[in-house]
Every structure is written in structure tokens, then in C-alpha cells.
Design a protein around this motif. Structure first.
Motif, mmCIF file in Angstrom:
data_model
loop_
_atom_site.group_PDB
_atom_site.id
_atom_site.type_symbol
_atom_site.label_atom_id
_atom_site.label_comp_id
_atom_site.label_asym_id
_atom_site.label_seq_id
_atom_site.Cartn_x
_atom_site.Cartn_y
_atom_site.Cartn_z
ATOM 1 N N UNK A 245 -0.839 68.406 -74.832
ATOM 2 C CA UNK A 245 -1.661 68.576 -76.194
ATOM 3 C C UNK A 245 -2.053 69.642 -76.246
ATOM 4 N N UNK A 246 -2.785 70.544 -75.354
ATOM 5 C CA UNK A 246 -3.465 71.821 -75.635
ATOM 6 C C UNK A 246 -2.059 72.901 -75.985
ATOM 7 N N UNK A 247 -1.005 72.600 -75.411
ATOM 8 C CA UNK A 247 0.036 73.640 -75.655
ATOM 9 C C UNK A 247 0.565 73.272 -76.941
ATOM 10 N N UNK A 248 0.945 71.936 -77.204
ATOM 11 C CA UNK A 248 1.233 71.437 -78.593
ATOM 12 C C UNK A 248 0.434 72.132 -79.609
ATOM 13 N N UNK A 249 -0.837 72.146 -79.639
ATOM 14 C CA UNK A 249 -1.772 72.695 -80.625
ATOM 15 C C UNK A 249 -1.755 74.241 -80.835
ATOM 16 N N UNK A 250 -1.550 74.779 -79.641
ATOM 17 C CA UNK A 250 -1.348 76.295 -79.711
ATOM 18 C C UNK A 250 -0.066 76.542 -80.430
ATOM 19 N N UNK A 251 1.048 75.848 -80.119
ATOM 20 C CA UNK A 251 2.233 76.410 -80.589
ATOM 21 C C UNK A 251 2.168 75.817 -82.402
ATOM 22 N N UNK A 252 1.490 74.943 -82.818
ATOM 23 C CA UNK A 252 1.491 74.503 -84.057
ATOM 24 C C UNK A 252 0.888 76.025 -84.861
ATOM 25 N N UNK A 253 -0.210 76.411 -83.966
ATOM 26 C CA UNK A 253 -1.033 77.514 -84.943
ATOM 27 C C UNK A 253 -0.147 78.803 -85.036
ATOM 28 N N UNK A 254 1.266 78.780 -84.259
ATOM 29 C CA UNK A 254 2.100 79.752 -84.301
ATOM 30 C C UNK A 254 2.982 79.410 -85.277
ATOM 31 N N UNK A 255 2.985 78.526 -86.022
ATOM 32 C CA UNK A 255 3.988 77.915 -87.108
ATOM 33 C C UNK A 255 4.754 76.910 -86.545
ATOM 34 N N UNK A 256 4.559 76.506 -85.307
ATOM 35 C CA UNK A 256 5.611 75.285 -84.777
ATOM 36 C C UNK A 256 6.603 75.905 -83.918
#
Length: 275
Positions: A245-256
Motif C-alpha cells: 500500500x505504501x509503495x502503491x501510494x508512492x507510485x501514484x504520486x509519480x503519475x502511476x
């Protein structure tokens, strides 16, 4: 994602081939492993195939057959040796011939090969016994090729991973730090592999090869790959979910999505003509 996940060779005095619990954890989800793990540069596969005396290849620790299928696509005939029956069964379902055994104690009979490869697997092999076994099963002039990936996600992904891992598994002895180590350390580790090959007295002077490449990952692709890495294969579902979940949020902040820079290193040597 640690720069040196435990399934990669550590430049340290550790003896990863003795960590059998981790070594045998990757088959827990062989389908995911096969679909998520990256293959190897075509230029590397082609170079090994072209510089071997014939098409017969032995794949040490073949796993689900990722590298083996690439060599088959180059016209090679491949036999895998794999200690995990789950991985071996998956590889067989994809058409690969596999013997289930540890490479060091595998009984080849009179079978001999033009190339022995180990793709992201040699660190699970006892280096002294493995080198001697490789020399035993190679034809004179045959090629031993040991290779694997070095990779590190961008800091925007690696740092949240490391923080989440420390929260989820505070007592883990495994590394979970973000970027900071260089390819040079891996090259040092591969130089030690070259030394162990040289010490057998059965090979010509080893060479080190390097291939740099990139791959783009979506969030879902990276979250599919992460659970197949050594630091995560043995976690409880709640621990794994917290990290993902933490990694998913981080990648979402990079535009997915993000771009991964890979380096694939190899140590290779020819079996000496003299016995």
C-alpha cells in the motif's frame, strides 16, 4: 526495494547458498514469479549462444524457465536443474525439461553440455562445489555463464518501501534501505565469483560482461513483482499489504508509473580443453 535484495549476490562474507528457507520460498507462487520477473537482455543471451561450441544448454536453478525459454528461442536445447518441485512443475508446464535436484549433488550421468548458465541463481549454489560440477558437465571449450540483475527503483519509490518495510518488520535482519549502493559493489561480488571459477583450475580466464537497459513499470506491474523478491516472500499477508500500500501510494504520486534502470552483470569462462 533494497538495492541488494537477498536473492541477489551480496558482496559480504555471507553464505547465501545456506539460507535454504529463503531459497525455497520463491515457488510459493510460481505463476506470479514467472509473469512478474524480468527476462534477460537479448544481447546477453545471443552472445552466450554464439560463443558456445554447440546448442546444448544446462540451466542451473532454472526456476520457472524464464531464461531457458529465451535460450530456446535462440535455437538452443535446454535442460533445467531446479531444487523446488513447484518451480520445476511450472517450467515443465511451459515445455521445459527439468531434473529436480540441487545442482551440486545432481547426477548427470553421461550427459554433457555446450553451455552451463545460471540466471539470478548462482548465489544459491555452493561456489566451490558448483564450479567443479559445472566443469564436470561441460564439454571442453564449453561456456559457463553466471548472470543477474542489479536494479534500484527511483528514490521516490525506494524510500517509502524501506520505511514501510521497517515498520512492518522491525526485527528483520534483511536489508531494507533505499538507494545508496553502486553497481561497483556488484561488480566486486561478481569478481569473487570469477575467483571461485578460476580456483577450480578447470576454466580459462573468466571475463566480466555488462549490459545496461531500462524498463517502464506501471503501479500494478511493480506491485505484482515485489512479492516475488526475497525480502517479501516469507511475510504475513498483513505485513505484505502494508508495504504494498505504501509503495502503491508512492507510485501514484509519480503519475502511476516509473522507469527502472537495470544493469545485468555476467561472469563467463570457457571450460579448459585439458582435463
Amino acid at each position: 526495494m533494497p538495492t541488494l535484495p537477498p536473492e541477489q549476490p551480496e558482496p559480504s562474507p555471507a553464505r547465501p547458498h545456506e539460507a535454504r528457507r529463503m531459497a525455497e520460498s520463491f515457488g510459493a507462487d510460481a505463476r506470479r514469479y514467472d509473469q512478474a520477473r524480468p527476462g534477460y537482455p537479448d544481447a546477453l543471451v545471443a552472445r552466450i549462444a554464439a560463443q558456445s561450441p554447440g546448442p546444448d544448454v544446462l540451466d542451473v536453478g532454472c526456476g520457472t524457465g524464464i531464461a531457458a525459454r529465451q535460450f530456446e528461442a535462440m535455437g538452443c536445447t535446454v535442460l533445467g536443474v531446479e531444487p523446488d518441485t513447484r518451480m520445476a512443475d511450472f517450467a515443465r508446464s511451459r515445455g521445459l525439461r527439468v531434473d529436480v535436484a540441487n545442482f551440486e549433488t545432481w547426477q548427470p550421468g553421461d550427459r554433457r553440455f555446450d553451455a552451463v548458465i545460471a540466471a539470478q541463481s548462482w548465489h544459491w549454489v555452493d561456489p566451490a562445489a558448483g564450479g567443479a560440477q559445472a566443469a564436470r558437465v561441460l564439454r571442453p571449450g564449453g561456456r559457463l555463464a553466471i548472470f543477474g540483475h542489479v536494479y534500484e527503483p527511483p528514490a521516490e519509490v525506494a524510500t517509502p518501501f524501506a520505511a514501510a518495510y521497517r515498520r512492518a518488520v522491525p526485527d528483520s535482519p534483511l536489508p531494507a534501505q533505499p538507494a545508496g549502493r553502486s553497481v561497483d559493489l556488484y561488480q566486486t561480488a561478481y569478481a569473487k565469483v570469477a575467483d571461485s571459477i578460476r580456483e577450480t583450475g578447470r576454466f580459462d580466464a573468466p571475463e566480466q560482461w555488462r549490459f545496461d537497459w531500462t524498463r517502464s513499470y506501471t503501479r500494478d506491474q511493480w506491485l505484482e513483482l515485489l512479492p516475488t523478491t526475497g525480502s517479501l516472500t516469507q511475510l504475513r499477508p498483513d505485513q505484505l499489504d502494508a508495504i504494498l500500500n505504501a509503495v502503491a501510494d508512492a507510485i501514484d504520486e509519480l503519475g502511476g508509473r516509473f522507469t527502472m534502470h537495470y544493469t545485468t552483470l555476467a561472469v563467463t569462462a570457457l571450460r579448459a580443453s585439458a582435463p
